[in-house]
Design a protein around this motif. Sequence first.
Motif, short mmCIF file in Angstrom:
data_model
loop_
_atom_site.label_atom_id
_atom_site.label_comp_id
_atom_site.label_asym_id
_atom_site.label_seq_id
_atom_site.Cartn_x
_atom_site.Cartn_y
_atom_site.Cartn_z
N LYS A 7 14.39 -24.20 -11.51
CA LYS A 7 13.00 -24.43 -11.90
C LYS A 7 12.90 -24.49 -13.41
N ASP A 8 12.17 -25.46 -13.88
CA ASP A 8 12.06 -25.70 -15.31
C ASP A 8 10.61 -26.06 -15.61
N THR A 9 10.07 -25.50 -16.65
CA THR A 9 8.68 -25.81 -16.99
C THR A 9 8.60 -26.47 -18.36
N MET A 10 7.76 -27.46 -18.47
CA MET A 10 7.58 -28.12 -19.76
C MET A 10 6.10 -28.33 -20.04
N LYS A 11 5.74 -28.07 -21.27
CA LYS A 11 4.36 -28.27 -21.68
C LYS A 11 4.20 -29.70 -22.19
N ILE A 12 3.13 -30.36 -21.80
CA ILE A 12 2.85 -31.69 -22.34
C ILE A 12 1.56 -31.62 -23.14
N GLU A 13 1.67 -31.85 -24.42
CA GLU A 13 0.48 -31.75 -25.27
C GLU A 13 0.17 -33.04 -26.00
N ASP A 17 5.64 -36.07 -26.19
CA ASP A 17 6.28 -35.14 -25.26
C ASP A 17 6.76 -35.85 -23.99
N VAL A 18 6.20 -37.04 -23.75
CA VAL A 18 6.53 -37.76 -22.52
C VAL A 18 8.01 -38.15 -22.49
N VAL A 19 8.55 -38.54 -23.65
CA VAL A 19 9.94 -39.00 -23.68
C VAL A 19 10.93 -37.89 -23.31
N PRO A 20 10.89 -36.71 -23.97
CA PRO A 20 11.79 -35.64 -23.53
C PRO A 20 11.56 -35.20 -22.08
N LEU A 49 2.00 -40.10 -13.89
CA LEU A 49 1.23 -38.88 -13.69
C LEU A 49 1.04 -38.11 -14.99
N VAL A 50 2.09 -38.15 -15.81
CA VAL A 50 2.01 -37.43 -17.08
C VAL A 50 1.00 -38.14 -18.00
N TYR A 56 -6.71 -37.82 -19.31
CA TYR A 56 -7.95 -37.26 -18.77
C TYR A 56 -8.09 -35.76 -19.03
N ALA A 57 -6.99 -35.07 -19.32
CA ALA A 57 -7.08 -33.62 -19.46
C ALA A 57 -6.46 -33.12 -20.76
N ASN A 58 -6.10 -34.03 -21.64
CA ASN A 58 -5.45 -33.65 -22.91
C ASN A 58 -4.16 -32.86 -22.71
N GLY A 59 -3.47 -33.14 -21.64
CA GLY A 59 -2.18 -32.49 -21.43
C GLY A 59 -2.23 -31.41 -20.36
N GLY A 60 -1.10 -30.76 -20.18
CA GLY A 60 -1.02 -29.72 -19.15
C GLY A 60 0.41 -29.24 -19.03
N ILE A 61 0.71 -28.70 -17.87
CA ILE A 61 2.04 -28.14 -17.64
C ILE A 61 2.76 -28.96 -16.56
N THR A 62 4.04 -29.20 -16.78
CA THR A 62 4.82 -29.85 -15.73
C THR A 62 5.92 -28.89 -15.26
N VAL A 63 6.18 -28.92 -13.97
CA VAL A 63 7.24 -28.10 -13.42
C VAL A 63 8.25 -29.02 -12.74
N ILE A 64 9.51 -28.87 -13.12
CA ILE A 64 10.57 -29.67 -12.51
C ILE A 64 11.41 -28.72 -11.65
#
Lengths: 137, 136
Positions: A7-13, A17-20, A49-50, A56-64
Amino acid sequence: MRIVLNKDTMKIEKEQDVVPFRNRVKEYAVKIGMSVVNQTKLITAASELVRNMLKYANGGITVIEVISEGRNSGIRLTFVDKGPGIKDIALAMKDGFSTGKSLGLGLPGAKRLVNEFEIKSSVGEGTTVSIIKWKNG
Amino acid sequence: MDRIPILRMGKFLLVTIQIDLYDRLATNLETDLVYMVNKTGAKGVLIDISALSIVDSFMGRILGNIGSMARIMDAETVVVGMQPAVAITLVELGLELKGVHTALNVEKGMELLRNKIKDLDYEEEDEIEANEDSTE
């Protein structure tokens, strides 16, 4: 039964951030031996989705997550945002519908590219989208 | 600010996208290209996407836009080098890249552009001849 192996979490702000994030998804997909076509479909769906999350939400959290079920393994991606939420999910899932100025292919297109697609949203609280792409599927 | 370089080669503009695109970079490319077509009077634009591992709906729309905008500015656009997995994904996503020409690789793309422009030259010559005939 589905087991989460990793499990890996990444913040998208911000947009960059989309590229990494895409690269990280690709890394995991390669690690479990997913075919190039399935990798491409998964990453494209993730990219859609990102973008929604950012727009619409100015970013959020993604979980891989790397998951396995019996002999099959796959990648599950979850996108959690605290944006305005979606009023009418059925409408948002229609091809060509967009409240923004886009083509309206994001959500329905992403759904077509993956094996499982789940969306939950409540107005004023946010949206959570979860997708699974199986290695063999 | 990051930018994708646009090279000029005779009547053509060449763009090779070597890095992963995020949205701002793609919209910058769109604007830069239209300005370059205007500035150089280029007749053709060749975009090499062989290094792109994904093209999503946004990038697809930008490519289509570039094609339409260039056409209005009297230039043809050809997108070359799309990876097979990208083509499969694009169609499944629901995008068909209708506004642009496509070719397998740079060489075939250049050939296509040259032919397009040759056709146009002939048409112009025909018109000139026709005009000359009518004045005689």
